[in-house]
Enzyme design. Sequence first.
Site, PDB file in Angstrom:
ATOM      1  N   SER A 186     -11.588 -41.229  -3.464  1.00 25.35           N
ATOM      2  CA  SER A 186     -11.416 -41.981  -2.215  1.00 25.35           C
ATOM      3  C   SER A 186     -10.145 -41.668  -1.444  1.00 25.35           C
ATOM      4  O   SER A 186     -10.104 -41.806  -0.227  1.00 25.35           O
ATOM      5  CB  SER A 186     -11.477 -43.472  -2.505  1.00 25.35           C
ATOM      6  OG  SER A 186     -10.531 -43.832  -3.485  1.00 25.35           O
ATOM      7  N   HIS A 214     -18.115 -42.831  -1.255  1.00 23.05           N
ATOM      8  CA  HIS A 214     -17.726 -41.916  -0.176  1.00 23.05           C
ATOM      9  C   HIS A 214     -18.637 -40.689  -0.089  1.00 23.05           C
ATOM     10  O   HIS A 214     -18.364 -39.779   0.693  1.00 23.05           O
ATOM     11  CB  HIS A 214     -16.270 -41.476  -0.368  1.00 23.05           C
ATOM     12  CG  HIS A 214     -15.330 -42.631  -0.383  1.00 23.05           C
ATOM     13  ND1 HIS A 214     -14.803 -43.193   0.765  1.00 23.05           N
ATOM     14  CD2 HIS A 214     -14.857 -43.381  -1.419  1.00 23.05           C
ATOM     15  CE1 HIS A 214     -14.037 -44.221   0.438  1.00 23.05           C
ATOM     16  NE2 HIS A 214     -14.051 -44.355  -0.882  1.00 23.05           N
ATOM     17  N   LYS A 245     -19.067 -48.497   3.923  1.00 18.16           N
ATOM     18  CA  LYS A 245     -18.525 -47.255   4.491  1.00 18.16           C
ATOM     19  C   LYS A 245     -19.576 -46.665   5.445  1.00 18.16           C
ATOM     20  O   LYS A 245     -19.703 -47.158   6.555  1.00 18.16           O
ATOM     21  CB  LYS A 245     -18.086 -46.348   3.357  1.00 18.16           C
ATOM     22  CG  LYS A 245     -17.120 -47.179   2.447  1.00 18.16           C
ATOM     23  CD  LYS A 245     -16.449 -46.461   1.387  1.00 18.16           C
ATOM     24  CE  LYS A 245     -15.781 -47.381   0.390  1.00 18.16           C
ATOM     25  NZ  LYS A 245     -14.842 -48.360   0.886  1.00 18.16           N
TER      26      LYS A 245
HETATM   27  C1  LIG Z   1     -14.692 -45.201  -4.627  1.00 18.16           C
HETATM   28  C2  LIG Z   1     -14.856 -46.638  -4.249  1.00 18.16           C
HETATM   29  N1  LIG Z   1     -15.621 -47.421  -5.013  1.00 18.16           N
HETATM   30  C3  LIG Z   1     -15.800 -48.727  -4.739  1.00 18.16           C
HETATM   31  C4  LIG Z   1     -15.198 -49.306  -3.642  1.00 18.16           C
HETATM   32  C5  LIG Z   1     -15.400 -50.760  -3.370  1.00 18.16           C
HETATM   33  O1  LIG Z   1     -16.323 -50.916  -2.338  1.00 18.16           O
HETATM   34  P1  LIG Z   1     -16.313 -52.155  -1.342  1.00 18.16           P
HETATM   35  O2  LIG Z   1     -15.219 -51.965  -0.361  1.00 18.16           O
HETATM   36  O3  LIG Z   1     -17.669 -52.073  -0.738  1.00 18.16           O
HETATM   37  O4  LIG Z   1     -16.138 -53.382  -2.162  1.00 18.16           O
HETATM   38  C6  LIG Z   1     -14.407 -48.534  -2.809  1.00 18.16           C
HETATM   39  C7  LIG Z   1     -13.740 -49.141  -1.638  1.00 18.16           C
HETATM   40  O5  LIG Z   1     -12.706 -48.811  -1.201  1.00 18.16           O
HETATM   41  C8  LIG Z   1     -14.218 -47.172  -3.117  1.00 18.16           C
HETATM   42  O6  LIG Z   1     -13.438 -46.388  -2.364  1.00 18.16           O
END
Ligand SMILES: Cc1ncc(COP(=O)(O)O)c(C=O)c1O
Length: 406
Positions: A186, A214, A245
Amino acid sequence: MNLLVEKLLESPICETARQVKANGLYPYFKAIESEQDTEVIISGKKVLMFGSNAYLGLTNHPKVKEAAIEAVKKYGTGMAGSRYLNGTIDLHLALEKKIAQFLGKDDAMVYSTGFQVNLGVVSCMTGREDYILWDELDHASIIEGHRLSYSTKLKFRHNDMDSLERQLQKCVPDKVKLIVVDGVFSMEGDIANLPEIVRLARKYNANIMVDEAHGLGVLGRQGRGVCDHFGLLPQVDLVMGTFSKSLASIGGFIASSQPVIDYLRLNSRSYIFSASSTPAATAAANAAFDIMVNEPERIEHLWKLTDYALARFRNMGAEIGHTSTPIIPLFIRDNEKTFYVTKELFDQGIFVNPVVAPAVASDDTLIRFSLMATHSFRQLDYALDKIEKCLYKIGVLNPQYAEMLV
Ligand SMILES: Cc1ncc(COP(=O)(O)O)c(C=O)c1O
Protein backbone atom coordinates in the site's frame (compact mmCIF):
# COMPACT_ATOMS: atom_id res chain seq x y z
CA MET A 1 -1.00 15.18 36.94
CA ASN A 2 -3.31 12.45 35.65
CA LEU A 3 -1.12 9.35 35.10
CA LEU A 4 -2.90 8.30 31.95
CA VAL A 5 -2.63 11.72 30.31
CA GLU A 6 1.01 12.00 31.35
CA LYS A 7 1.81 8.68 29.73
CA LEU A 8 -0.02 9.57 26.53
CA LEU A 9 1.75 12.90 26.24
CA GLU A 10 5.07 11.06 26.33
CA SER A 11 4.25 8.89 23.31
CA PRO A 12 6.79 9.48 20.50
CA ILE A 13 4.16 10.13 17.85
CA CYS A 14 2.47 12.85 19.96
CA GLU A 15 5.86 14.42 20.54
CA THR A 16 6.61 14.44 16.79
CA ALA A 17 3.18 15.92 16.09
CA ARG A 18 3.80 18.75 18.58
CA GLN A 19 7.14 19.57 16.94
CA VAL A 20 5.71 19.48 13.42
CA LYS A 21 2.80 21.72 14.47
CA ALA A 22 5.23 24.16 16.06
CA ASN A 23 7.09 24.34 12.71
CA GLY A 24 3.82 25.03 10.84
CA LEU A 25 4.18 21.80 8.84
CA TYR A 26 1.40 19.62 10.31
CA PRO A 27 -0.32 18.00 7.32
CA TYR A 28 -3.03 15.78 8.84
CA PHE A 29 -6.82 15.92 9.18
CA LYS A 30 -7.28 18.64 6.59
CA ALA A 31 -11.00 18.85 5.83
CA ILE A 32 -12.00 18.51 2.18
CA GLU A 33 -14.88 20.83 1.38
CA SER A 34 -15.79 19.37 -2.02
CA GLU A 35 -16.30 16.07 -3.81
CA GLN A 36 -13.35 13.63 -3.83
CA ASP A 37 -12.09 14.16 -7.34
CA THR A 38 -8.86 14.99 -9.12
CA GLU A 39 -9.36 18.54 -7.88
CA VAL A 40 -10.59 19.16 -4.32
CA ILE A 41 -11.15 22.23 -2.16
CA ILE A 42 -9.32 22.45 1.17
CA SER A 43 -9.54 25.59 3.33
CA GLY A 44 -11.18 27.33 0.40
CA LYS A 45 -8.22 26.52 -1.87
CA LYS A 46 -8.36 24.35 -4.99
CA VAL A 47 -5.69 21.64 -5.02
CA LEU A 48 -4.95 18.73 -7.33
CA MET A 49 -5.56 15.43 -5.54
CA PHE A 50 -2.61 13.05 -5.88
CA GLY A 51 -3.19 11.31 -2.57
CA SER A 52 -6.39 9.36 -3.17
CA ASN A 53 -7.04 5.62 -3.26
CA ALA A 54 -10.00 6.04 -5.61
CA TYR A 55 -7.97 4.58 -8.47
CA LEU A 56 -10.91 4.51 -10.87
CA GLY A 57 -12.11 7.99 -9.89
CA LEU A 58 -15.65 6.79 -9.20
CA THR A 59 -16.53 8.50 -5.90
CA ASN A 60 -18.61 11.15 -7.62
CA HIS A 61 -19.78 9.15 -10.62
CA PRO A 62 -23.51 9.90 -11.18
CA LYS A 63 -24.48 6.20 -11.34
CA VAL A 64 -22.67 5.43 -8.08
CA LYS A 65 -24.29 8.38 -6.30
CA GLU A 66 -27.70 7.50 -7.70
CA ALA A 67 -27.39 3.89 -6.49
CA ALA A 68 -26.57 5.12 -2.98
CA ILE A 69 -29.51 7.56 -2.98
CA GLU A 70 -31.96 4.92 -4.18
CA ALA A 71 -30.73 2.49 -1.51
CA VAL A 72 -31.31 5.07 1.23
CA LYS A 73 -34.81 5.70 -0.09
CA LYS A 74 -35.64 2.00 -0.07
CA TYR A 75 -33.78 0.67 3.00
CA GLY A 76 -33.01 3.72 5.13
CA THR A 77 -29.67 4.88 6.46
CA GLY A 78 -28.41 2.16 8.79
CA MET A 79 -28.60 -1.58 9.36
CA ALA A 80 -29.07 -1.49 13.14
CA GLY A 81 -27.45 -4.87 13.58
CA SER A 82 -24.96 -7.48 12.49
CA ARG A 83 -25.05 -9.53 9.30
CA TYR A 84 -25.59 -12.52 11.56
CA LEU A 85 -28.91 -11.33 12.92
CA ASN A 86 -31.05 -8.47 11.62
CA GLY A 87 -28.39 -6.78 9.46
CA THR A 88 -28.51 -8.67 6.16
CA ILE A 89 -30.36 -7.21 3.18
CA ASP A 90 -30.70 -8.54 -0.35
CA LEU A 91 -28.09 -5.97 -1.51
CA HIS A 92 -25.41 -7.68 0.62
CA LEU A 93 -26.27 -11.11 -0.77
CA ALA A 94 -26.37 -9.91 -4.40
CA LEU A 95 -23.00 -8.22 -4.05
CA GLU A 96 -21.46 -11.31 -2.42
CA LYS A 97 -22.69 -13.48 -5.27
CA LYS A 98 -21.37 -11.07 -7.89
CA ILE A 99 -17.90 -10.87 -6.27
CA ALA A 100 -17.63 -14.66 -5.89
CA GLN A 101 -18.53 -15.22 -9.55
CA PHE A 102 -16.14 -12.51 -10.74
CA LEU A 103 -13.23 -14.09 -8.87
CA GLY A 104 -14.19 -17.68 -9.65
CA LYS A 105 -14.67 -18.57 -5.98
CA ASP A 106 -17.58 -20.50 -4.42
CA ASP A 107 -18.77 -17.71 -2.17
CA ALA A 108 -17.90 -14.32 -0.64
CA MET A 109 -18.73 -12.33 2.49
CA VAL A 110 -19.21 -8.56 2.69
CA TYR A 111 -17.89 -6.82 5.82
CA SER A 112 -18.34 -3.19 6.92
CA THR A 113 -14.70 -2.24 6.25
CA GLY A 114 -11.64 -3.78 4.66
CA PHE A 115 -9.83 -3.49 8.00
CA GLN A 116 -12.51 -5.66 9.59
CA VAL A 117 -12.07 -8.30 6.89
CA ASN A 118 -8.38 -8.79 7.63
CA LEU A 119 -8.93 -8.50 11.37
CA GLY A 120 -11.76 -11.01 11.41
CA VAL A 121 -10.30 -13.48 8.91
CA VAL A 122 -6.62 -13.65 9.83
CA SER A 123 -7.43 -13.90 13.55
CA CYS A 124 -9.62 -16.99 13.31
CA MET A 125 -8.40 -19.18 10.45
CA THR A 126 -5.52 -20.94 12.17
CA GLY A 127 -5.17 -22.57 15.59
CA ARG A 128 -2.59 -22.82 18.36
CA GLU A 129 -0.46 -25.42 16.59
CA ASP A 130 -0.59 -23.67 13.21
CA TYR A 131 1.39 -20.90 11.52
CA ILE A 132 0.77 -17.50 9.93
CA LEU A 133 3.57 -16.39 7.60
CA TRP A 134 3.47 -12.69 6.80
CA ASP A 135 5.45 -10.16 4.79
CA GLU A 136 7.05 -7.49 6.99
CA LEU A 137 5.32 -4.77 4.93
CA ASP A 138 1.81 -6.25 5.15
CA HIS A 139 -0.96 -3.80 5.95
CA ALA A 140 -1.67 -2.95 9.62
CA SER A 141 -5.05 -4.71 9.47
CA ILE A 142 -3.35 -8.02 8.66
CA ILE A 143 -0.93 -7.47 11.53
CA GLU A 144 -3.79 -6.68 13.93
CA GLY A 145 -5.51 -9.87 12.71
CA HIS A 146 -2.60 -12.14 13.49
CA ARG A 147 -1.94 -10.42 16.80
CA LEU A 148 -5.32 -11.81 17.85
CA SER A 149 -4.49 -15.31 16.65
CA TYR A 150 -3.00 -18.00 18.92
CA SER A 151 -0.92 -19.40 16.05
CA THR A 152 2.84 -19.03 15.70
CA LYS A 153 3.57 -15.97 13.56
CA LEU A 154 6.56 -16.03 11.25
CA LYS A 155 7.57 -12.78 9.59
CA PHE A 156 9.52 -12.89 6.32
CA ARG A 157 11.50 -10.09 4.70
CA HIS A 158 9.63 -7.95 2.24
CA ASN A 159 8.96 -9.91 -0.96
CA ASP A 160 12.04 -12.03 -0.21
CA MET A 161 11.26 -15.57 -1.25
CA ASP A 162 14.38 -17.08 0.34
CA SER A 163 13.27 -15.58 3.63
CA LEU A 164 9.74 -17.01 3.15
CA GLU A 165 11.19 -20.45 2.38
CA ARG A 166 13.40 -20.37 5.47
CA GLN A 167 10.32 -19.64 7.58
CA LEU A 168 8.31 -22.41 5.90
CA GLN A 169 11.11 -24.85 6.73
CA LYS A 170 10.64 -24.06 10.43
CA CYS A 171 7.00 -25.22 10.38
CA VAL A 172 5.83 -28.67 11.50
CA PRO A 173 4.86 -30.25 8.15
CA ASP A 174 1.39 -31.53 9.04
CA LYS A 175 0.19 -28.25 10.61
CA VAL A 176 -1.68 -25.48 8.77
CA LYS A 177 0.55 -22.79 7.28
CA LEU A 178 -1.24 -19.66 6.04
CA ILE A 179 0.82 -17.20 3.97
CA VAL A 180 -0.77 -13.71 4.04
CA VAL A 181 0.42 -10.95 1.72
CA ASP A 182 -0.69 -7.64 0.25
CA GLY A 183 -1.09 -8.09 -3.52
CA VAL A 184 0.09 -4.52 -4.10
CA PHE A 185 1.94 -3.05 -1.12
CA SER A 186 0.00 0.00 0.00
CA MET A 187 2.85 2.47 0.57
CA GLU A 188 5.55 1.12 -1.76
CA GLY A 189 3.36 0.21 -4.76
CA ASP A 190 5.30 -2.96 -5.58
CA ILE A 191 3.59 -6.25 -6.39
CA ALA A 192 3.87 -9.46 -4.36
CA ASN A 193 5.91 -12.18 -6.03
CA LEU A 194 2.87 -14.41 -6.29
CA PRO A 195 4.24 -16.98 -8.75
CA GLU A 196 7.03 -17.79 -6.30
CA ILE A 197 4.68 -17.72 -3.30
CA VAL A 198 2.40 -20.21 -5.07
CA ARG A 199 5.38 -22.46 -5.89
CA LEU A 200 6.55 -22.42 -2.26
CA ALA A 201 3.03 -22.96 -0.97
CA ARG A 202 2.77 -26.09 -3.11
CA LYS A 203 6.18 -27.34 -2.00
CA TYR A 204 5.38 -26.92 1.71
CA ASN A 205 1.66 -27.63 1.55
CA ALA A 206 0.72 -24.10 2.68
CA ASN A 207 -2.37 -21.98 2.00
CA ILE A 208 -2.40 -18.42 0.63
CA MET A 209 -4.44 -15.30 1.39
CA VAL A 210 -3.95 -12.20 -0.78
CA ASP A 211 -5.14 -8.70 0.16
CA GLU A 212 -6.30 -7.08 -3.08
CA ALA A 213 -7.09 -3.66 -1.55
CA HIS A 214 -4.84 -1.94 -4.10
CA GLY A 215 -4.98 -4.55 -6.87
CA LEU A 216 -8.73 -4.57 -7.42
CA GLY A 217 -9.71 -2.20 -10.22
CA VAL A 218 -6.07 -1.75 -11.17
CA LEU A 219 -4.56 -5.08 -12.27
CA GLY A 220 -5.90 -8.23 -13.90
CA ARG A 221 -8.77 -8.79 -16.34
CA GLN A 222 -11.43 -6.08 -15.80
CA GLY A 223 -9.69 -5.17 -12.54
CA ARG A 224 -9.77 -8.65 -10.95
CA GLY A 225 -6.51 -7.87 -9.16
CA VAL A 226 -2.99 -9.19 -8.71
CA CYS A 227 -3.93 -12.88 -8.47
CA ASP A 228 -5.61 -12.67 -11.86
CA HIS A 229 -2.76 -10.56 -13.26
CA PHE A 230 -0.53 -13.62 -12.72
CA GLY A 231 -3.26 -16.07 -13.79
CA LEU A 232 -3.17 -17.54 -10.29
CA LEU A 233 -6.64 -16.88 -8.88
CA PRO A 234 -7.44 -20.62 -8.55
CA GLN A 235 -4.22 -21.20 -6.57
CA VAL A 236 -5.02 -18.50 -3.98
CA ASP A 237 -7.24 -19.84 -1.20
CA LEU A 238 -8.59 -16.54 0.13
CA VAL A 239 -8.93 -13.28 -1.80
CA MET A 240 -9.61 -10.16 0.25
CA GLY A 241 -10.68 -6.78 -1.16
CA THR A 242 -12.00 -3.41 -0.08
CA PHE A 243 -14.68 -1.09 -1.41
CA SER A 244 -12.86 1.97 -0.08
CA LYS A 245 -10.44 2.34 -2.97
CA SER A 246 -11.36 1.53 -6.60
CA LEU A 247 -14.97 0.85 -5.61
CA ALA A 248 -15.65 4.35 -4.28
CA SER A 249 -17.39 3.33 -1.07
CA ILE A 250 -16.62 1.70 2.28
CA GLY A 251 -16.68 -1.99 3.13
CA GLY A 252 -14.74 -5.07 2.16
CA PHE A 253 -14.99 -8.72 1.21
CA ILE A 254 -13.39 -12.12 1.49
CA ALA A 255 -13.91 -14.66 -1.29
CA SER A 256 -13.01 -18.33 -0.95
CA SER A 257 -14.23 -21.92 -1.14
CA GLN A 258 -17.56 -22.87 0.44
CA PRO A 259 -16.15 -24.58 3.57
CA VAL A 260 -13.94 -21.55 4.32
CA ILE A 261 -16.80 -19.08 3.94
CA ASP A 262 -19.19 -21.28 5.92
CA TYR A 263 -16.63 -21.38 8.74
CA LEU A 264 -16.00 -17.62 8.63
CA ARG A 265 -19.69 -16.72 8.72
CA LEU A 266 -19.92 -18.45 12.08
CA ASN A 267 -16.50 -17.57 13.55
CA SER A 268 -15.26 -14.23 12.24
CA ARG A 269 -15.82 -11.88 15.16
CA SER A 270 -15.56 -8.55 13.31
CA TYR A 271 -18.28 -9.84 10.97
CA ILE A 272 -20.52 -11.17 13.71
CA PHE A 273 -20.11 -8.52 16.42
CA SER A 274 -20.29 -5.36 14.33
CA ALA A 275 -23.17 -3.77 12.42
CA SER A 276 -23.26 -4.55 8.72
CA SER A 277 -22.41 -2.12 5.96
CA THR A 278 -25.04 0.49 5.23
CA PRO A 279 -27.43 0.20 2.29
CA ALA A 280 -25.88 3.29 0.67
CA ALA A 281 -22.31 1.96 0.98
CA THR A 282 -23.30 -1.47 -0.32
CA ALA A 283 -25.25 -0.10 -3.27
CA ALA A 284 -22.47 2.36 -4.16
CA ALA A 285 -19.87 -0.43 -4.16
CA ASN A 286 -22.16 -2.56 -6.32
CA ALA A 287 -22.63 0.26 -8.87
CA ALA A 288 -18.90 1.04 -8.92
CA PHE A 289 -18.18 -2.66 -9.42
CA ASP A 290 -20.38 -2.69 -12.56
CA ILE A 291 -18.58 0.37 -13.94
CA MET A 292 -15.20 -1.24 -13.28
CA VAL A 293 -16.28 -4.35 -15.22
CA ASN A 294 -18.05 -2.54 -18.07
CA GLU A 295 -15.75 0.42 -18.70
CA PRO A 296 -12.25 -1.05 -19.19
CA GLU A 297 -11.10 2.22 -20.75
CA ARG A 298 -10.81 3.63 -17.22
CA ILE A 299 -8.19 1.05 -16.26
CA GLU A 300 -6.44 1.58 -19.61
CA HIS A 301 -6.17 5.33 -18.99
CA LEU A 302 -4.96 4.73 -15.43
CA TRP A 303 -2.12 2.61 -16.82
CA LYS A 304 -1.18 5.22 -19.46
CA LEU A 305 -0.89 7.79 -16.68
CA THR A 306 1.02 5.33 -14.50
CA ASP A 307 3.57 4.36 -17.16
CA TYR A 308 4.12 8.03 -18.01
CA ALA A 309 4.54 9.11 -14.38
CA LEU A 310 6.88 6.20 -13.54
CA ALA A 311 9.11 7.06 -16.52
CA ARG A 312 9.19 10.75 -15.66
CA PHE A 313 9.97 10.18 -11.99
CA ARG A 314 12.78 7.78 -12.92
CA ASN A 315 14.15 10.15 -15.54
CA MET A 316 14.23 13.06 -13.12
CA GLY A 317 16.22 10.89 -10.68
CA ALA A 318 13.56 10.49 -8.00
CA GLU A 319 14.00 7.41 -5.83
CA ILE A 320 10.76 5.44 -6.32
CA GLY A 321 11.81 1.95 -5.24
CA HIS A 322 10.29 -1.06 -6.98
CA THR A 323 6.84 0.29 -7.69
CA SER A 324 5.15 -0.64 -10.95
CA THR A 325 1.64 0.56 -10.11
CA PRO A 326 -0.35 3.83 -9.65
CA ILE A 327 1.04 4.01 -6.09
CA ILE A 328 4.35 5.83 -6.43
CA PRO A 329 6.53 6.32 -3.34
CA LEU A 330 8.93 9.26 -3.51
CA PHE A 331 11.55 8.35 -0.94
CA ILE A 332 12.76 11.40 0.99
CA ARG A 333 14.35 9.48 3.90
CA ASP A 334 13.96 12.27 6.45
CA ASN A 335 10.88 13.06 8.55
CA GLU A 336 11.23 16.82 8.52
CA LYS A 337 11.99 17.10 4.80
CA THR A 338 8.99 14.88 4.06
CA PHE A 339 6.69 17.26 5.96
CA TYR A 340 8.36 20.20 4.26
CA VAL A 341 7.78 18.78 0.76
CA THR A 342 4.13 18.01 1.59
CA LYS A 343 3.54 21.61 2.72
CA GLU A 344 5.49 23.15 -0.16
CA LEU A 345 3.49 21.13 -2.71
CA PHE A 346 0.22 21.94 -0.97
CA ASP A 347 1.04 25.64 -1.18
CA GLN A 348 1.60 25.12 -4.91
CA GLY A 349 -1.76 23.40 -5.32
CA ILE A 350 -0.84 19.71 -5.04
CA PHE A 351 -2.10 17.31 -2.36
CA VAL A 352 0.14 14.32 -1.59
CA ASN A 353 0.43 12.09 1.49
CA PRO A 354 3.48 12.12 3.78
CA VAL A 355 4.41 8.70 5.19
CA VAL A 356 6.76 9.13 8.14
CA ALA A 357 8.03 7.36 11.25
CA PRO A 358 6.68 5.47 13.11
CA ALA A 359 4.51 4.27 10.16
CA VAL A 360 7.81 3.51 8.38
CA ALA A 361 11.40 3.47 9.66
CA SER A 362 12.66 7.06 9.90
CA ASP A 363 15.13 6.55 7.06
CA ASP A 364 12.35 5.16 4.84
CA THR A 365 10.06 8.21 4.96
CA LEU A 366 8.33 8.98 1.69
CA ILE A 367 5.72 10.99 -0.14
CA ARG A 368 2.96 8.71 -1.40
CA PHE A 369 1.86 9.93 -4.85
CA SER A 370 -1.13 8.10 -6.33
CA LEU A 371 -3.06 8.29 -9.58
CA MET A 372 -6.70 8.10 -10.56
CA ALA A 373 -8.21 7.11 -13.91
CA THR A 374 -9.86 10.55 -14.03
CA HIS A 375 -6.60 12.53 -13.90
CA SER A 376 -5.67 14.29 -17.13
CA PHE A 377 -2.15 14.40 -18.54
CA ARG A 378 -2.27 18.17 -18.10
CA GLN A 379 -2.90 17.78 -14.35
CA LEU A 380 -0.18 15.14 -14.11
CA ASP A 381 2.40 17.23 -15.97
CA TYR A 382 1.64 20.21 -13.76
CA ALA A 383 2.24 18.11 -10.63
CA LEU A 384 5.37 16.42 -11.99
CA ASP A 385 6.97 19.76 -12.87
CA LYS A 386 6.30 21.16 -9.39
CA ILE A 387 7.49 17.97 -7.67
CA GLU A 388 10.70 17.90 -9.70
CA LYS A 389 11.55 21.47 -8.65
CA CYS A 390 10.72 20.74 -5.01
CA LEU A 391 12.74 17.49 -4.83
CA TYR A 392 15.66 19.21 -6.56
CA LYS A 393 15.51 22.02 -4.00
CA ILE A 394 15.84 19.62 -1.04
CA GLY A 395 18.59 17.67 -2.79
CA VAL A 396 17.03 14.21 -3.16
CA LEU A 397 17.17 13.81 -6.96
CA ASN A 398 19.87 11.44 -8.09
CA PRO A 399 20.14 10.15 -11.70
CA GLN A 400 21.73 6.95 -10.35
CA TYR A 401 18.38 5.80 -8.92
CA ALA A 402 17.10 5.35 -12.47
CA GLU A 403 20.16 3.26 -13.41
CA MET A 404 20.01 1.17 -10.24
CA LEU A 405 16.57 -0.14 -11.18
CA VAL A 406 17.29 -1.10 -14.78
C1 LIG B 1 -3.58 -3.21 1.95
C2 LIG B 1 -4.77 -2.74 2.72
N1 LIG B 1 -5.57 -3.64 3.29
C3 LIG B 1 -6.65 -3.28 4.01
C4 LIG B 1 -6.98 -1.96 4.17
C5 LIG B 1 -8.18 -1.59 4.98
O1 LIG B 1 -9.23 -1.25 4.14
P1 LIG B 1 -10.37 -0.22 4.54
O2 LIG B 1 -9.83 1.15 4.44
O3 LIG B 1 -11.42 -0.51 3.52
O4 LIG B 1 -10.82 -0.56 5.91
C6 LIG B 1 -6.20 -0.98 3.58
C7 LIG B 1 -6.54 0.45 3.75
O5 LIG B 1 -5.76 1.33 3.79
C8 LIG B 1 -5.07 -1.37 2.84
O6 LIG B 1 -4.26 -0.46 2.28
